[in-house]
Write a protein that holds these residues in place. Structure first.
Motif, PDB file in Angstrom:
ATOM      1  N   THR A   4      10.871-110.798  19.087  1.00 58.13           N
ATOM      2  CA  THR A   4      10.969-110.858  20.542  1.00 58.13           C
ATOM      3  C   THR A   4       9.565-111.026  21.103  1.00 58.13           C
ATOM      4  O   THR A   4       8.562-110.788  20.412  1.00 58.13           O
ATOM      5  N   ALA A   5       9.470-111.398  22.361  1.00 55.36           N
ATOM      6  CA  ALA A   5       8.160-111.595  22.988  1.00 55.36           C
ATOM      7  C   ALA A   5       7.349-110.300  22.973  1.00 55.36           C
ATOM      8  O   ALA A   5       6.139-110.307  22.705  1.00 55.36           O
ATOM      9  N   MET A   6       8.024-109.186  23.235  1.00 58.53           N
ATOM     10  CA  MET A   6       7.323-107.902  23.273  1.00 58.53           C
ATOM     11  C   MET A   6       6.843-107.502  21.882  1.00 58.53           C
ATOM     12  O   MET A   6       5.708-107.034  21.718  1.00 58.53           O
ATOM     13  N   ALA A   7       7.685-107.680  20.872  1.00 52.47           N
ATOM     14  CA  ALA A   7       7.294-107.339  19.506  1.00 52.47           C
ATOM     15  C   ALA A   7       6.130-108.207  19.050  1.00 52.47           C
ATOM     16  O   ALA A   7       5.179-107.721  18.409  1.00 52.47           O
ATOM     17  N   GLY A   8       6.170-109.499  19.393  1.00 47.40           N
ATOM     18  CA  GLY A   8       5.085-110.405  19.034  1.00 47.40           C
ATOM     19  C   GLY A   8       3.779-110.004  19.697  1.00 47.40           C
ATOM     20  O   GLY A   8       2.710-110.038  19.076  1.00 47.40           O
ATOM     21  N   TRP A   9       3.874-109.594  20.975  1.00 41.04           N
ATOM     22  CA  TRP A   9       2.660-109.166  21.694  1.00 41.04           C
ATOM     23  C   TRP A   9       2.077-107.902  21.072  1.00 41.04           C
ATOM     24  O   TRP A   9       0.863-107.799  20.894  1.00 41.04           O
ATOM     25  N   LEU A  10       2.933-106.950  20.729  1.00 42.34           N
ATOM     26  CA  LEU A  10       2.462-105.719  20.105  1.00 42.34           C
ATOM     27  C   LEU A  10       1.766-106.008  18.777  1.00 42.34           C
ATOM     28  O   LEU A  10       0.684-105.471  18.504  1.00 42.34           O
ATOM     29  N   ASN A  11       2.367-106.874  17.964  1.00 41.43           N
ATOM     30  CA  ASN A  11       1.784-107.209  16.675  1.00 41.43           C
ATOM     31  C   ASN A  11       0.426-107.880  16.832  1.00 41.43           C
ATOM     32  O   ASN A  11      -0.469-107.679  16.006  1.00 41.43           O
ATOM     33  N   SER A  12       0.291-108.667  17.882  1.00 32.68           N
ATOM     34  CA  SER A  12      -0.966-109.380  18.115  1.00 32.68           C
ATOM     35  C   SER A  12      -2.022-108.493  18.782  1.00 32.68           C
ATOM     36  O   SER A  12      -3.156-108.389  18.312  1.00 32.68           O
ATOM     37  N   ALA A  13      -1.617-107.824  19.864  1.00 32.54           N
ATOM     38  CA  ALA A  13      -2.572-107.034  20.648  1.00 32.54           C
ATOM     39  C   ALA A  13      -3.113-105.832  19.885  1.00 32.54           C
ATOM     40  O   ALA A  13      -4.262-105.427  20.080  1.00 32.54           O
ATOM     41  N   PHE A  14      -2.283-105.246  19.030  1.00 32.66           N
ATOM     42  CA  PHE A  14      -2.688-104.033  18.321  1.00 32.66           C
ATOM     43  C   PHE A  14      -2.920-104.272  16.822  1.00 32.66           C
ATOM     44  O   PHE A  14      -2.949-103.317  16.048  1.00 32.66           O
TER      45      PHE A  14
END
Length: 225
Positions: A4-14
């Protein structure tokens, strides 16, 4: 697996934050020769579904003197579970670390592949610990509880990272959600008791305020006169 967009952002940002801590946890596991693994499994088991905190809350609610504590802790854990397990886990749908990078899969296998199911974000164990213990600190106003409560929450988070069950960012957000849930429950509990105390002459309100489980042996319990 499509994220999902949120999961992808978390994986990238953190990515840096998560990777550094999980690498450190694996180094700790290797250095300790798996001695810590059963300890971490026990810690994580104690936080399963927030059951121990629910039981503690129920015990508190059995007695008039501690009922407010029980209501607050119970409400906080329920609020945290609603936000974490009912809303966010399925909404974000973040796979667990061992389901993502091969590196973390190998770390998980090194520990014996501890069984985990469901999504990763945020950590339900840590949310329950943070919400229940923060609520207890708030409602009792006992500053002596703050340090041991913080240690328990941190240990719960470490155990979840050590076992590769969660990313450190899952734990971080779980702590934030847990504390927020505790404040929500604290405010609601104060409101409930304000209403009860303002209407203490009412039979039901009197019962809620004064009943003790030990009164069950007195069949003629009538509340406040």
């Amino acid at each position: 697996m499509e994220l999902t967009a949120m999961a992808g952002w978390l994986n990238s940002a953190f990515a840096g934050y998560d990777g550094a801590i999980l690498n450190a946890m694996h180094a700790l596991a290797e250095g300790a020769g798996k001695v810590l693994t059963p300890i971490m499994k026990v810690i994580t088991l104690l936080g399963e579904k927030g059951i121990l905190l629910f039981l503690l809350a129920l015990v508190f609610m059995c007695f008039a003197r501690t009922r407010k504590f029980g209501v607050c802790v119970f409400g906080a854990v329920c609020c945290g579970a609603l936000i974490t397990n009912i809303i966010l886990k399925d909404m974000v749908a973040r796979p667990r670390p061992f389901e993502g990078l091969q590196q973390f899969t190998q770390y998980w296998q090194f520990l014996g592949s501890p069984a985990e199911d469901g999504f990763s974000f945020p950590s339900g164990h840590v949310t329950a610990a943070a919400s229940g213990l923060t609520a207890l600190c708030l409602i009792t106003k006992d500053k002596r509880l703050i340090a041991p409560s913080a240690v328990i929450v941190v240990l719960m988070g470490i155990s979840r990272n050590y076992l590769m069950a969660h990313y450190p960012s899952d734990v971080l957000f779980a702590m934030i959600i847990g504390v927020a849930s505790a404040f929500i429950a604290w405010a609601i509990t104060k409101l409930i008791y304000k209403v009860l105390e303002a209407n203490e002459d009412n039979g039901f309100c009197s019962f809620v305020l004064e009943f003790n489980i030990t009164d069950l042996k007195n069949a003629g319990y009538q509340g406040k006169h």
